[in-house]
Design a protein around this motif. Structure first.
Motif, PDB file in Angstrom:
ATOM      1  N   SER A  22       0.858  -1.185   0.000  1.00  0.00           N
ATOM      2  CA  SER A  22       0.000   0.000   0.000  1.00  0.00           C
ATOM      3  C   SER A  22       0.890   1.228   0.000  1.00  0.00           C
ATOM      4  O   SER A  22       2.057   1.171   0.397  1.00  0.00           O
ATOM      5  N   THR A  23       0.327   2.333  -0.464  1.00  0.00           N
ATOM      6  CA  THR A  23       1.038   3.609  -0.473  1.00  0.00           C
ATOM      7  C   THR A  23       0.106   4.688   0.058  1.00  0.00           C
ATOM      8  O   THR A  23      -1.113   4.539   0.058  1.00  0.00           O
ATOM      9  N   GLY A  24       0.711   5.779   0.505  1.00  0.00           N
ATOM     10  CA  GLY A  24      -0.061   6.914   0.974  1.00  0.00           C
ATOM     11  C   GLY A  24      -0.352   6.875   2.459  1.00  0.00           C
ATOM     12  O   GLY A  24      -0.376   5.819   3.086  1.00  0.00           O
ATOM     13  N   CYS A  25      -0.551   8.061   3.032  1.00  0.00           N
ATOM     14  CA  CYS A  25      -0.788   8.165   4.464  1.00  0.00           C
ATOM     15  C   CYS A  25      -1.314   9.560   4.780  1.00  0.00           C
ATOM     16  O   CYS A  25      -1.520  10.384   3.884  1.00  0.00           O
ATOM     17  N   ASP A  26      -1.533   9.821   6.058  1.00  0.00           N
ATOM     18  CA  ASP A  26      -1.896  11.145   6.556  1.00  0.00           C
ATOM     19  C   ASP A  26      -1.075  11.417   7.800  1.00  0.00           C
ATOM     20  O   ASP A  26      -0.948  10.550   8.669  1.00  0.00           O
ATOM     21  N   LYS A  27      -0.509  12.609   7.898  1.00  0.00           N
ATOM     22  CA  LYS A  27       0.317  12.966   9.045  1.00  0.00           C
ATOM     23  C   LYS A  27      -0.544  13.131  10.287  1.00  0.00           C
ATOM     24  O   LYS A  27      -1.643  13.694  10.224  1.00  0.00           O
ATOM     25  N   ILE A  28      -0.053  12.594  11.405  1.00  0.00           N
ATOM     26  CA  ILE A  28      -0.852  12.635  12.630  1.00  0.00           C
ATOM     27  C   ILE A  28      -0.083  13.169  13.835  1.00  0.00           C
ATOM     28  O   ILE A  28      -0.689  13.464  14.855  1.00  0.00           O
ATOM     29  N   GLY A  58       5.080  10.164 -13.360  1.00  0.00           N
ATOM     30  CA  GLY A  58       4.114   9.276 -13.993  1.00  0.00           C
ATOM     31  C   GLY A  58       4.030   7.888 -13.392  1.00  0.00           C
ATOM     32  O   GLY A  58       3.422   6.993 -13.994  1.00  0.00           O
ATOM     33  N   GLN A  59       4.602   7.696 -12.200  1.00  0.00           N
ATOM     34  CA  GLN A  59       4.544   6.383 -11.564  1.00  0.00           C
ATOM     35  C   GLN A  59       3.093   6.027 -11.236  1.00  0.00           C
ATOM     36  O   GLN A  59       2.392   6.772 -10.547  1.00  0.00           O
ATOM     37  N   ALA A  60       2.659   4.857 -11.726  1.00  0.00           N
ATOM     38  CA  ALA A  60       1.252   4.484 -11.610  1.00  0.00           C
ATOM     39  C   ALA A  60       0.777   4.367 -10.165  1.00  0.00           C
ATOM     40  O   ALA A  60      -0.380   4.676  -9.855  1.00  0.00           O
ATOM     41  N   LYS A  61       1.643   3.941  -9.251  1.00  0.00           N
ATOM     42  CA  LYS A  61       1.238   3.732  -7.858  1.00  0.00           C
ATOM     43  C   LYS A  61       0.986   5.040  -7.117  1.00  0.00           C
ATOM     44  O   LYS A  61       0.433   5.025  -6.015  1.00  0.00           O
ATOM     45  N   TYR A  62       1.383   6.164  -7.720  1.00  0.00           N
ATOM     46  CA  TYR A  62       1.328   7.439  -7.004  1.00  0.00           C
ATOM     47  C   TYR A  62       0.499   8.478  -7.763  1.00  0.00           C
ATOM     48  O   TYR A  62       0.886   9.622  -7.881  1.00  0.00           O
ATOM     49  N   GLN A  63      -0.658   8.067  -8.244  1.00  0.00           N
ATOM     50  CA  GLN A  63      -1.533   8.993  -8.956  1.00  0.00           C
ATOM     51  C   GLN A  63      -2.772   9.357  -8.142  1.00  0.00           C
ATOM     52  O   GLN A  63      -3.603  10.130  -8.607  1.00  0.00           O
ATOM     53  N   ASN A  64      -2.897   8.811  -6.962  1.00  0.00           N
ATOM     54  CA  ASN A  64      -4.050   9.091  -6.093  1.00  0.00           C
ATOM     55  C   ASN A  64      -3.656  10.163  -5.078  1.00  0.00           C
ATOM     56  O   ASN A  64      -2.771   9.943  -4.249  1.00  0.00           O
ATOM     57  N   ASP A  65      -4.287  11.314  -5.134  1.00  0.00           N
ATOM     58  CA  ASP A  65      -3.942  12.420  -4.234  1.00  0.00           C
ATOM     59  C   ASP A  65      -4.615  12.266  -2.875  1.00  0.00           C
ATOM     60  O   ASP A  65      -5.742  11.765  -2.762  1.00  0.00           O
ATOM     61  N   GLY A  66      -3.908  12.725  -1.838  1.00  0.00           N
ATOM     62  CA  GLY A  66      -4.461  12.710  -0.490  1.00  0.00           C
ATOM     63  C   GLY A  66      -5.023  14.063  -0.101  1.00  0.00           C
ATOM     64  O   GLY A  66      -4.945  15.041  -0.856  1.00  0.00           O
ATOM     65  N   ASP A  67      -5.593  14.136   1.079  1.00  0.00           N
ATOM     66  CA  ASP A  67      -6.128  15.380   1.628  1.00  0.00           C
ATOM     67  C   ASP A  67      -4.982  16.385   1.765  1.00  0.00           C
ATOM     68  O   ASP A  67      -3.990  16.095   2.448  1.00  0.00           O
ATOM     69  N   PRO A  68      -5.057  17.555   1.151  1.00  0.00           N
ATOM     70  CA  PRO A  68      -3.948  18.515   1.207  1.00  0.00           C
ATOM     71  C   PRO A  68      -3.634  18.999   2.611  1.00  0.00           C
ATOM     72  O   PRO A  68      -2.534  19.497   2.870  1.00  0.00           O
ATOM     73  N   ARG A  69      -4.562  18.841   3.546  1.00  0.00           N
ATOM     74  CA  ARG A  69      -4.306  19.272   4.918  1.00  0.00           C
ATOM     75  C   ARG A  69      -3.404  18.291   5.666  1.00  0.00           C
ATOM     76  O   ARG A  69      -2.673  18.687   6.587  1.00  0.00           O
ATOM     77  N   THR A  70      -3.439  17.034   5.292  1.00  0.00           N
ATOM     78  CA  THR A  70      -2.691  16.008   6.024  1.00  0.00           C
ATOM     79  C   THR A  70      -1.847  15.108   5.132  1.00  0.00           C
ATOM     80  O   THR A  70      -1.073  14.296   5.627  1.00  0.00           O
ATOM     81  N   SER A  71      -1.995  15.251   3.837  1.00  0.00           N
ATOM     82  CA  SER A  71      -1.294  14.374   2.908  1.00  0.00           C
ATOM     83  C   SER A  71      -0.800  15.214   1.735  1.00  0.00           C
ATOM     84  O   SER A  71      -0.260  16.288   1.946  1.00  0.00           O
ATOM     85  N   GLY A  72      -0.968  14.755   0.512  1.00  0.00           N
ATOM     86  CA  GLY A  72      -0.503  15.547  -0.611  1.00  0.00           C
ATOM     87  C   GLY A  72      -0.638  14.830  -1.937  1.00  0.00           C
ATOM     88  O   GLY A  72      -1.197  13.725  -2.018  1.00  0.00           O
ATOM     89  N   PRO A  73      -0.111  15.416  -3.005  1.00  0.00           N
ATOM     90  CA  PRO A  73      -0.206  14.819  -4.341  1.00  0.00           C
ATOM     91  C   PRO A  73       0.444  13.439  -4.393  1.00  0.00           C
ATOM     92  O   PRO A  73       1.563  13.248  -3.927  1.00  0.00           O
TER      93      PRO A  73
END
Length: 312
Positions: A22-28, A58-73
């Motif tokens: 899995s990839t992506g997260c939110d800062k806590i 253009g990496q396919a695994k990293y095209q889903n953006d997160g919440d800009p307040r806690t995550s990012g592009p």
């Protein structure tokens, strides 16, 4: 899979690699990195910055953006089922840092997916897996998995059944390449899986309590970046503590007194100590990783090897 230079994954006799099902997260909390703007006390994240670059590439695994307040592009939480079978193809023993670009304890990573990850680890006992989460409470709940069917099953039985379901070819959660009948071939907790949590400030030491409640052959704490002393930390039942300062531009300094206090606490608790680096602002050490420039009493890199069973 990618080889990694992360020091605590360089166990003798194995290749250190990362595996990101899995990839992506939110800062806590503050340990998630450097402040990104004035008043931001939860910080940024090295993985978040890397995800932004990988999205631009253009990496396919990293095209889903997160919440800009806690995550990012490129850093929205995403499960990659196609990545799950990767370790099944690795023959030589490896030390695997799981989810260097995510947190397996994140609420948006499903219980079924966690069971799939655990099933793959169970099917590859030649490897040692290191899982680090800032959300150990959820990891404890999932792995203990209290019985709700009314039959009085022991904690973890339903989770182990979900792992077995992931090794069953007609299952919707089947991981290609898995052999059926996993439930009856494994011991619990898995002897090749280390579970850890990050604790950067004393106000987060309760994460160690959640870690102790987690079924794991090896439990470890990452005190990196260490942003203050941890006088309330209880190392009972903790097999290893990793200590490190912050090393990015504008990093917050680490007092070597905090490190020495943790080493003393670890000795009293019979906990292995791994001092990773001393931080960018420590005089004479560059990034803080130059072992030869350190005070001699801090040159400690121990593994809880005597507590680990790894198939050869």
């Amino acid at each position: 899979m990618a080889e990694t230079s992360i020091e605590w994954t360089q166990r003798p006799g194995t290749k250190g690699v990362t595996w990101n099902p899995s990839t992506g997260c939110d800062k806590i909390s503050a340990g998630c990195g450097l402040p990104r703007f004035p008043g931001d006390d939860t910080g940024g994240c090295y993985a978040m910055a890397m995800a932004k670059r990988l999205k631009a590439m253009g990496q396919a695994k990293y095209q889903n953006d997160g919440d800009p307040r806690t995550s990012g592009p490129g850093f929205g939480v995403t499960m990659h089922t196609d990545v799950l079978p990767q370790p099944l193809k690795w023959r030589d023993p490896r030390t695997v840092f799981v989810n260097s670009m995510s947190d397996l304890g994140h609420a948006r990573i499903s219980r079924e997916f966690v069971a799939q990850v655990w099933a793959v680890m169970a099917a590859t006992p030649q490897h040692v897996y290191q899982i680090l989460s800032k959300r150990p409470e959820r990891m404890a709940r999932i792995l203990n998995d209290e019985c709700r069917c009314g039959s009085g099953h022991a904690p973890g039985v339903h989770f182990r059944s979900a792992m077995d379901w992931a090794s069953t070819p007609h299952s919707p959660t089947y991981v290609p390449g898995m052999q059926p009948g996993l439930y009856h071939r494994i011991t619990w907790p898995l002897p090749n899986v280390w579970v850890g949590t990050s604790i950067e400030l004393d106000k987060h030491v309760d994460r160690a309590d959640a870690l102790r409640a987690t079924p794991a052959a090896v439990r470890f704490i990452s005190a990196e970046p260490l942003l203050g002393p941890l006088p309330s930390l209880d190392l009972t039942g903790i097999d290893q503590i990793i200590i490190g300062g912050e090393s990015g531009p504008g990093s917050r300094p680490m007092d070597l007194g905090w490190v020495r206090e943790l080493i003393s606490m670890a000795r009293d608790a019979d906990t292995a100590v791994f001092v990773k680096q001393l931080g960018l602002r420590w005089a004479g050490s560059g990034k803080g990783g130059d072992w030869t420039a350190w005070p001699e009493d801090l040159r400690i890199r121990e593994y809880p090897a005597d507590r680990v069973a790894v198939a050869s």
